[in-house]
Design a protein around this motif. Structure first.
Motif, PDB file in Angstrom:
ATOM      1  N   TYR A 155       0.837  -1.193   0.000  1.00 36.94           N
ATOM      2  CA  TYR A 155       0.000   0.000   0.000  1.00 36.94           C
ATOM      3  C   TYR A 155       0.873   1.245   0.000  1.00 36.94           C
ATOM      4  O   TYR A 155       1.899   1.298   0.657  1.00 36.94           O
ATOM      5  N   ILE A 209      -4.792   6.388   1.999  1.00 35.65           N
ATOM      6  CA  ILE A 209      -5.818   6.463   0.947  1.00 35.65           C
ATOM      7  C   ILE A 209      -5.715   5.277   0.002  1.00 35.65           C
ATOM      8  O   ILE A 209      -6.723   4.659  -0.366  1.00 35.65           O
ATOM      9  N   ASP A 210      -4.485   4.938  -0.395  1.00 44.89           N
ATOM     10  CA  ASP A 210      -4.286   3.801  -1.302  1.00 44.89           C
ATOM     11  C   ASP A 210      -4.701   2.496  -0.636  1.00 44.89           C
ATOM     12  O   ASP A 210      -5.243   1.600  -1.298  1.00 44.89           O
ATOM     13  N   HIS A 264      -8.392   2.241  -0.862  1.00 45.27           N
ATOM     14  CA  HIS A 264      -8.771   1.949  -2.248  1.00 45.27           C
ATOM     15  C   HIS A 264      -8.546   0.487  -2.597  1.00 45.27           C
ATOM     16  O   HIS A 264      -9.426  -0.185  -3.171  1.00 45.27           O
ATOM     17  N   GLN A 265      -7.372  -0.040  -2.260  1.00 42.16           N
ATOM     18  CA  GLN A 265      -7.051  -1.434  -2.597  1.00 42.16           C
ATOM     19  C   GLN A 265      -7.939  -2.427  -1.844  1.00 42.16           C
ATOM     20  O   GLN A 265      -8.363  -3.440  -2.407  1.00 42.16           O
ATOM     21  N   ARG A 302     -11.373  -2.327  -3.429  1.00 46.33           N
ATOM     22  CA  ARG A 302     -11.325  -2.902  -4.779  1.00 46.33           C
ATOM     23  C   ARG A 302     -11.140  -4.413  -4.758  1.00 46.33           C
ATOM     24  O   ARG A 302     -11.833  -5.140  -5.488  1.00 46.33           O
TER      25      ARG A 302
END
Length: 306
Positions: free
Chosen positions: A145, A149-150, A153-154, A157
């Motif tokens: 990561y 934020i990422d 998101h991951q 998803r």
């Protein structure tokens, strides 16, 4: 409603969020605890030996990996908890003397609200804190990561939005931890205030440490399961993949006992007790002093002696 939205409740919430100082000071202890909980094949050693291993294998700053997301989550979590606790207490008590039973109920409700609102933050920070760690357990899949934020998101998803609430069920059970902590803290404080006009810094530090140590020991096996589920990279019961379900909690507890015996449920407890007791004691010390100072500056009447 006026009590809930009062300046007094806001002062308590801000003072609670100020505990990030305590968490920062003792952060390496929490790193050692998390490694022992999640990495089953890492041999249980004394806290300083685990930290020395981490530094030797991963670098001098490794014990502070994931500090920012943890501190961010802690600020949000403590703000929500202290605000809810003191708002509900103000509404319920209404100028009367509080009791241990009321403190326990209010602490429990505040804990539930806190869990439901902040679990996604704790799921993300648990994964970021363990990212880049050198695990002994080959079953653990490493993560990649690029920040908070990422990570959000991951996870959404790849695992779905509900994955952000992994470990919610044991977390809800663990609301008894701060409830027990506050019950003992408030009870001990009331007993001491019967004998003296005000508490010293040493008094606050000691009763804060005692309260948290009791709560931590009682609930530690569930904290281990909570960490494993939040990390989300372990093989779970193939018959039930629902993360956080009661069946998986019992499955993980059973696996720990089968592999390591009853003491396996308390792997990393030494580091956890040191970290949480010292952090909680310093947190309460900062909390009491910051609250009192703010009330003095703002000319508000403290409700501490209720």
């Amino acid at each position: 409603m006026a009590s809930v939205l009062s300046y007094e409740s806001l002062v308590h919430a801000v003072a609670g969020a100020g505990s990030m100082t305590a968490m920062t000071v003792f952060f390496p202890l929490d790193t050692a605890r998390l490694r022992l909980q999640v990495d089953e094949k890492r041999k249980s050693k004394t806290t300083h030996m685990v930290l020395l291993e981490i530094i030797k294998e991963e670098g001098l700053l490794a014990p502070y990996r994931g500090w920012f997301p943890v501190i961010s989550s802690l600020c949000c979590s403590n703000f929500v908890y202290f605000y809810t606790f003191n708002s509900l207490k103000a509404v319920w008590v209404k100028g009367q003397h509080s009791t241990t039973a009321k403190d326990l109920v209010v602490g429990f409700v505040a804990g539930v609200v806190n869990v439901l609102l902040t679990t996604p933050l704790w799921v993300v920070n648990t994964r970021l804190k363990l990212q880049g760690a050198k695990f002994r357990n080959e079953d653990i899949v490493p993560t990649n990561y690029n920040g908070i934020i990422d990570a959000f998101h991951q996870i959404i998803r790849d695992e779905g939005i509900l994955a952000l609430w992994n470990g919610t069920f044991p977390s809800l059970l663990l609301v008894f931890n701060p409830a027990i902590q506050f019950m003992f803290y408030e009870g001990l404080k009331r007993q001491l205030l019967k004998k003296r006009m005000k508490l010293s810094s040493v008094d606050v530090f000691i009763i804060g440490a005692i309260a948290k140590a009791i709560a931590t020991t009682v609930t530690y096996p569930l904290q281990t399961v909570q960490s494993i589920l939040r990390f989300g990279h372990h093989r779970l019961n193939p018959e039930n993949r629902t993360l956080g379900s009661l069946r998986n909690i019992l499955y993980l507890l059973h696996q720990r006992v089968r592999r390591f015996g009853i003491m396996g449920l308390y792997k990393g407890l030494e580091a956890k007790l040191l970290q949480t007791a010292l952090t909680a004691a310093l947190m309460f010390l900062v909390y009491e002093k910051l609250t009192a100072a703010t009330f003095t500056v703002m000319g508000l009447k403290s409700a501490h002696k209720r």
